[in-house]
Design a protein around this motif. Structure first.
Motif, mmCIF file in Angstrom:
data_model
loop_
_atom_site.group_PDB
_atom_site.id
_atom_site.type_symbol
_atom_site.label_atom_id
_atom_site.label_comp_id
_atom_site.label_asym_id
_atom_site.label_seq_id
_atom_site.Cartn_x
_atom_site.Cartn_y
_atom_site.Cartn_z
ATOM 1 N N SER A 1 0.839 -1.203 0.000
ATOM 2 C CA SER A 1 0.000 0.000 0.000
ATOM 3 C C SER A 1 0.869 1.246 0.000
ATOM 4 N N TYR A 2 0.351 2.278 -0.645
ATOM 5 C CA TYR A 2 1.021 3.586 -0.656
ATOM 6 C C TYR A 2 0.283 4.497 0.298
ATOM 7 N N SER A 3 0.941 4.891 1.374
ATOM 8 C CA SER A 3 0.325 5.751 2.393
ATOM 9 C C SER A 3 -1.066 5.240 2.770
ATOM 10 N N GLY A 4 -1.149 3.957 3.000
ATOM 11 C CA GLY A 4 -2.419 3.375 3.447
ATOM 12 C C GLY A 4 -3.355 2.980 2.325
ATOM 13 N N LYS A 5 -3.050 3.434 1.109
ATOM 14 C CA LYS A 5 -3.924 3.084 -0.017
ATOM 15 C C LYS A 5 -3.404 1.787 -0.638
ATOM 16 N N PRO A 6 -4.180 0.700 -0.582
ATOM 17 C CA PRO A 6 -3.654 -0.566 -1.100
ATOM 18 C C PRO A 6 -3.479 -0.518 -2.615
ATOM 19 N N ALA A 7 -2.354 -1.048 -3.098
ATOM 20 C CA ALA A 7 -2.096 -1.090 -4.534
ATOM 21 C C ALA A 7 -1.924 -2.529 -5.007
ATOM 22 N N LEU A 8 -1.494 -3.421 -4.110
ATOM 23 C CA LEU A 8 -1.386 -4.841 -4.454
ATOM 24 C C LEU A 8 -2.064 -5.631 -3.345
ATOM 25 N N GLY B 1 -1.829 -5.904 -18.119
ATOM 26 C CA GLY B 1 -2.980 -5.414 -17.362
ATOM 27 C C GLY B 1 -3.162 -3.941 -17.619
ATOM 28 N N PRO B 2 -4.341 -3.461 -17.314
ATOM 29 C CA PRO B 2 -4.612 -2.044 -17.577
ATOM 30 C C PRO B 2 -3.713 -1.141 -16.745
ATOM 31 N N SER B 3 -3.600 0.059 -17.217
ATOM 32 C CA SER B 3 -2.743 1.034 -16.545
ATOM 33 C C SER B 3 -3.226 1.251 -15.106
ATOM 34 N N GLY B 4 -2.278 1.298 -14.171
ATOM 35 C CA GLY B 4 -2.631 1.554 -12.779
ATOM 36 C C GLY B 4 -3.045 0.319 -12.013
ATOM 37 N N CYS B 5 -2.892 -0.866 -12.620
ATOM 38 C CA CYS B 5 -3.328 -2.075 -11.934
ATOM 39 C C CYS B 5 -2.271 -2.595 -10.972
ATOM 40 N N GLY B 6 -1.075 -2.026 -11.003
ATOM 41 C CA GLY B 6 -0.063 -2.421 -10.023
ATOM 42 C C GLY B 6 1.089 -3.218 -10.598
ATOM 43 N N LYS B 7 1.235 -3.253 -11.928
ATOM 44 C CA LYS B 7 2.313 -4.032 -12.549
ATOM 45 C C LYS B 7 3.674 -3.526 -12.085
ATOM 46 N N SER B 8 3.861 -2.209 -12.218
ATOM 47 C CA SER B 8 5.151 -1.637 -11.827
ATOM 48 C C SER B 8 5.398 -1.839 -10.338
ATOM 49 N N SER B 9 4.356 -1.638 -9.548
ATOM 50 C CA SER B 9 4.507 -1.793 -8.104
ATOM 51 C C SER B 9 4.994 -3.186 -7.771
ATOM 52 N N LEU B 10 4.417 -4.180 -8.439
ATOM 53 C CA LEU B 10 4.817 -5.561 -8.164
ATOM 54 C C LEU B 10 6.263 -5.781 -8.593
ATOM 55 N N LEU C 1 12.282 3.178 -1.816
ATOM 56 C CA LEU C 1 12.567 4.603 -2.018
ATOM 57 C C LEU C 1 11.320 5.458 -1.894
ATOM 58 N N VAL C 2 10.150 4.809 -1.965
ATOM 59 C CA VAL C 2 8.906 5.586 -1.949
ATOM 60 C C VAL C 2 8.462 5.788 -0.505
ATOM 61 N N ASP C 3 8.312 7.038 -0.126
ATOM 62 C CA ASP C 3 7.834 7.338 1.225
ATOM 63 C C ASP C 3 6.408 6.809 1.381
HETATM 64 N N1 LIG Z 1 4.869 6.377 -5.642
HETATM 65 C C1 LIG Z 1 3.554 6.184 -5.495
HETATM 66 N N2 LIG Z 1 2.888 6.827 -4.516
HETATM 67 C C2 LIG Z 1 1.550 6.650 -4.379
HETATM 68 N N3 LIG Z 1 0.809 5.884 -5.158
HETATM 69 C C3 LIG Z 1 1.421 5.206 -6.158
HETATM 70 C C4 LIG Z 1 2.821 5.332 -6.375
HETATM 71 N N4 LIG Z 1 3.157 4.570 -7.436
HETATM 72 C C5 LIG Z 1 2.006 4.003 -7.845
HETATM 73 N N5 LIG Z 1 0.964 4.378 -7.087
HETATM 74 C C6 LIG Z 1 -0.411 3.924 -7.234
HETATM 75 O O1 LIG Z 1 -0.423 2.534 -7.184
HETATM 76 C C7 LIG Z 1 -1.266 2.013 -8.166
HETATM 77 C C8 LIG Z 1 -0.488 1.080 -9.077
HETATM 78 O O2 LIG Z 1 0.422 1.806 -9.821
HETATM 79 P P1 LIG Z 1 1.490 1.144 -10.791
HETATM 80 O O3 LIG Z 1 2.117 0.028 -10.088
HETATM 81 O O4 LIG Z 1 2.395 2.201 -11.271
HETATM 82 O O5 LIG Z 1 0.563 0.645 -11.981
HETATM 83 P P2 LIG Z 1 0.965 0.189 -13.451
HETATM 84 O O6 LIG Z 1 2.427 0.083 -13.522
HETATM 85 O O7 LIG Z 1 0.260 -1.092 -13.615
HETATM 86 O O8 LIG Z 1 0.394 1.208 -14.364
HETATM 87 C C9 LIG Z 1 -1.856 3.182 -8.908
HETATM 88 O O9 LIG Z 1 -3.132 3.432 -8.405
HETATM 89 C C10 LIG Z 1 -0.957 4.320 -8.581
HETATM 90 O O10 LIG Z 1 -1.688 5.521 -8.494
#
Ligand SMILES: Nc1ncnc2c1ncn2[C@@H]1O[C@H](COP(=O)(O)OP(=O)(O)O)[C@@H](O)[C@H]1O
Ligand SMILES: [Mg+2]
Lengths: 568, 282
Positions: free
Chosen positions: B44-51, B68-77, B87-89
């Motif tokens: 989660s990012y600042s409490g907002k779940p992303a994965l 997957g669609p944009s914003g689905c969490g691929k990069s995060s994973l 590195l992300v606060d």
């Molecule tokens: N550094 C960050 N701080 C806060 N929220 C983030 C950050 N990076 C990504 N998110 C959020 O996490 C979710 C997944 O993002 P991301 O992994 O970049 O998706 P994708 O790569 O699939 O497009 C998105 O809702 C995005 O807004």
């Protein structure tokens, strides 16, 4: 379509309102502001150059016959300026003038001969001048003391015996001999200067070090080794040799004297050893005048000052200014960069950091004299005094670092310019893209390695921008320097051949302070005035050169780390 | 290694190149060949779940694609695999990511060491503003390798592996920023493999490149799989189909379906997957 046409039509008829809306007044205003700024800058430079550079040109010598209260007398000299003055004003200060009008013209004449006249400048009212002549054979002699001498060369004496006279129709030969002796004299003076400055300077320096070593041993309660006494004897012997050679040189330089007829008819004999240069300005062609100009300009740049800074050169002040600015840059850069790195890379971006940053930025607004006082109180008396107690107890009570000096001046200015470097560096750090940092981290670099190998090099042009601004600010600063190390006349340069070569504890001269000193503390204002202009011009040029050097360095860095501007 | 023919054709492949897929050797994945496994991962990012509750394994020396669609969490994973998320606060990760037998999220793990084993290539080429040579040598110098001969060797080898050597061998000392975007991205790949990682993560490596450069990157990825475990994020399904052995479809922070690329594209088990790959997804 018709709507467009209509609005166009209305616009034309709108007149002034339309003109204002079109933005054209703004363009004119901007252009006007730019022209005004440029004009001011070039006007300033022109003023400095005109008054400062004109000083070195050999003016023609004029001989005025002046009548005052029925008496006729002669004034010989250079006309410096001519101005209009109200007769009322003249009467108010007690000048009796025959003119009937409201205004009178008067000229300022530099007549020199300070050792024979009460003042070396005289105001002559045009109405009192009976005749102006331009005699060919009058000379202008620059001397080591008493300023310029104006008069006619009568002859040369060797230990009181005449060896040549202009009376016996060999005027040219006498003049040639005079010039030859002056040239010889110059060589001798250089030898004396070398002996006094280097040889005797070195001996004195070694002597002082020896004395301090003895005292240190004495303070520690240790016995003095025999070799110290031996060393002292050797130095004393060296000194005796140097002194003998100096005496011989002095004696030689006092051998000749020259006889001069002054404008008022007096004939005087003066020591030739005192002559720096002599010319016959009214007998010189343009080429020889140009050459003379070159020589005097070079003297100004490369020589020590004479006669309470109103004659000679400003070399020690140039040297001091440049050295101080370089030291300041060397000190401020690491501190500024460290502070910026801390603020931008290490500390979290919370409230505390923001307050801290604001505080640093506001330091830039503190008046510089406050820094001077801080430098004196904290660096000089506090840190310097402590250093003396710890490391130089043998020299006490005379202070080594506990007195204003080059190091404290540089450090004070480094503190003064710190905010500029911090702000500029922080901006540079902010411009390094996150993607580049991530690229480095993804290769297994730690944050410190990333900072050192990628981020700082990329921010280096911005750091240089900070240093450029710092240099510009520091080079022109005078007020704090007066408290922490600048003096009107420093006997030696802070950089010389005696170990450790760079003497950070020494006092030094500075062009900015030199301007103040010559301009406002000088006993002879009229003589000093042109030098004030020339020195001011020089200071501007040197600041510009220092800045250009820093800009060139920055551009090279920019070329190297062009990532920030390159489209990816 | 034989390349699928598609790579020599122009890119405009609108349908899936199934021929290419079928020509690819399809060795079954054994338990022992797991390079990395993810267990009950939440982020989660600042409490907002992303994965949410991600659970799957990545095979060794294969190409695994995340779509997957944009914003689905691929990069995060992806960024969990080399702890770039550190590195992300405000980013909080729970669950386990096992590389070999260690959970990389244990506090005792040396992150620099981990990132040497798991390299990463980013969406936008990010060469350092240094010479081409120094870019490739960077990771080695960080490790204290400074011997010229040794560096020369590795730089050449890495540039050859990244199919860039022939283009830059005469200007190794030139600034890397003078290269084209595609060349820069291959340089970044060379830089990444110069430190001999086990795994290379690529986050949409071709999304900012022109079609020809994209093709070359794809070829390169295909060749690199013989030596490295590769995970690639892409929003381009054709690309996933062309280069990957395994594909994971993600949506709204969840791993919806994970299967061999063949099966996922020809016979998706989930409705969401089918909608997405047939373009019905909103
Ligand atoms: N550094 C960050 N701080 C806060 N929220 C983030 C950050 N990076 C990504 N998110 C959020 O996490 C979710 C997944 O993002 P991301 O992994 O970049 O998706 P994708 O790569 O699939 O497009 C998105 O809702 C995005 O807004
Ligand atoms: Mg992404």
């Amino acid at each position: 379509m018709s709507v467009e046409r209509k609005s166009l039509y209305l616009g034309r008829r709108g007149g002034i309102a339309h003109w204002f809306r079109s933005g054209e007044p703004m363009v004119w205003l901007n252009a006007g502001a730019v022209s005004f700024a440029l004009l001011s800058v070039f006007g300033l430079l022109w003023l400095l150059a005109w008054h400062g550079l004109g000083h070195f040109w050999p003016r023609e010598l004029l001989e005025f016959s002046v009548s005052r209260e029925g008496e006729l007398y002669t004034v010989l000299g250079e006309q410096v300026s001519r101005e209009r003055v109200s007769t009322d004003q003249l009467r108010a200060v007690g000048v009796r003038t025959s003119a009937s009008g409201k205004w009178e013209l008067r000229r300022l004449v530099k007549r020199g001969n300070r050792d024979f006249l009460d003042t070396d400048f005289a105001w002559l009212l045009d109405s009192s001048i009976v005749e102006i002549r331009r005699p060919r054979a009058v000379m202008r002699v620059e001397r080591l003391e008493w300023g310029n001498l104006y008069g006619r060369l009568l002859g040369i004496e060797d230990r009181g015996k005449p060896v040549a006279t202009t009376a016996a129709a060999d005027e040219a030969a006498t003049w040639a001999l005079f010039q030859a002796l002056v040239a010889e004299n110059e060589v001798m003076r250089a030898a004396i200067r070398d002996l006094e400055g280097e040889e005797v300077g070195r001996i004195n320096f070694d002597m002082e070090r020896l004395r301090l070593r003895e005292r240190r041993l004495a303070l520690a309660g240790e016995a003095l080794p025999a070799e110290l006494a031996e060393r002292r004897r050797a130095l004393e012997a060296d000194y005796e040799v140097a002194r003998q050679r100096l005496l011989t040189l002095y004696e030689q330089s006092e051998r000749y004297s020259y006889r001069v007829a002054l404008a008022d008819g007096r004939e005087v004999t003066l020591p030739l050893g005192q002559v720096v240069r002599a010319i016959l300005p009214n007998d010189m062609g343009v080429l020889s005048k140009l050459n003379y100009y070159r020589v005097r300009l070079w003297e100004f740049l490369s020589d020590d000052p004479r006669e309470a800074n109103t004659e000679g050169g400003v070399y020690p002040a140039i040297f001091g200014t440049v050295l101080m600015v370089l030291l300041m840059s060397i000190m401020v850069t690491p501190f500024g960069v460290l502070a910026a790195v801390f603020l931008h890379e290490v500390a979290g971006q919370g409230r505390v950091t923001r307050v801290f940053r604001a505080a640093v930025n506001n330091l830039a607004g503190v008046p510089s004299i406050v820094y001077g006082i801080f430098g004196l109180g904290f660096f000089v008396y506090g840190v310097g005094g402590e250093l003396d107690r710890l490391f130089f107890p043998e020299a006490l009570p005379s202070p080594t670092y506990g007195t204003p000096g080059l190091m404290w001046a540089s450090l004070t200015l480094a503190l003064l310019t710190l905010p500029v470097v911090v702000v500029a560096t922080e901006e540079g750090l902010a411009r390094v893209p996150q993607s580049i940092r991530e690229g480095s981290l993804a290769l297994g670099a730690t944050r410190a390695e990333t900072l050192w190998r990628v981020v700082l090099p990329m921010a280096s042009p911005a750091m240089m921008t900070g240093v450029i601004l710092a240099v510009a600010r520091a080079a022109g600063e005078v007020a704090p320097l007066m408290l922490v190390g600048v003096v009107k006349l420093a006997p030696t340069l802070p950089l010389d051949g005696n170990f450790p070569y760079l003497h950070l504890e020494q006092k030094f001269m500075h062009l900015g302070f030199h301007i103040y000193d010559v301009g406002f503390q000088s006993p002879n204002i009229e003589a000093a005035r042109p030098l004030v202009y020339a020195t001011a011009l020089l200071l501007v040029v040197i600041i510009a050169l220092l800045n250009l050097a820093a800009v060139a360095l920055r551009n090279r860095l920019r070329e190297h780390y062009a990532a920030l501007d390159a489209p990816v | 290694m034989d390349k699928p023919d598609t790579h020599d054709k122009p890119v405009a492949t609108h349908g899936f190149d199934l021929d290419a897929l079928h020509r690819r050797p399809q060795a079954p994945i054994q338990e022992a060949d797991i390079a990395l496994s993810v267990e009950r991962l939440n982020l989660s990012y600042s409490g907002k779940p992303a994965l949410r509750d991600i659970h799957f394994s990545i095979p060794r020396r294969r190409v695994t694609a995340f779509i997957g669609p944009s914003g689905c969490g691929k990069s995060s994973l992806l960024r969990c695999f080399n702890r770039m998320n550190d590195l992300v606060d405000g980013c909080v990760v729970s669950g386990r990511v096992m590389l070999e037998d260690t959970n990389i999220y244990l506090p005792t793990v040396d992150v620099s060491q981990l990132r040497r084993r798991v390299g990463m290539v980013f969406q936008k080429p990010n060469p350092f503003p240094m010479s081409i040579y120094e870019n490739v040598a960077y990771g080695l110098r960080i490790q204290g390798i400074n011997r010229r001969r040794h560096l020369d060797e590795i730089v050449e080898k890495s540039l050859r592996s990244a199919a860039l050597w022939d283009e830059v061998k005469d200007r190794l000392q030139d600034n890397a920023l003078g290269l084209s975007g595609g060349q820069q991205q291959r340089l970044v790949i060379a830089r990444t493999i110069a430190v001999e990682p086990e795994m290379v993560l690529l986050d949409e490596p071709a999304s900012s490149l022109d079609p020809i450069s994209t093709l070359r990157i794809e070829e390169l990825i295909y060749e690199l799989r013989s030596k490295y475990t590769i995970v690639i994020v892409t929003h381009n399904m054709q690309q996933a189909a062309r280069v990957s052995d395994m594909t994971a479809f993600m949506n709204l922070g969840r791993l919806v379906e994970y299967d061999s690329t063949d099966r996922l594209f020809t016979n998706p088990q989930q409705r969401q997957t089918e909608d997405y790959i047939t373009g019905r997804y909103g």
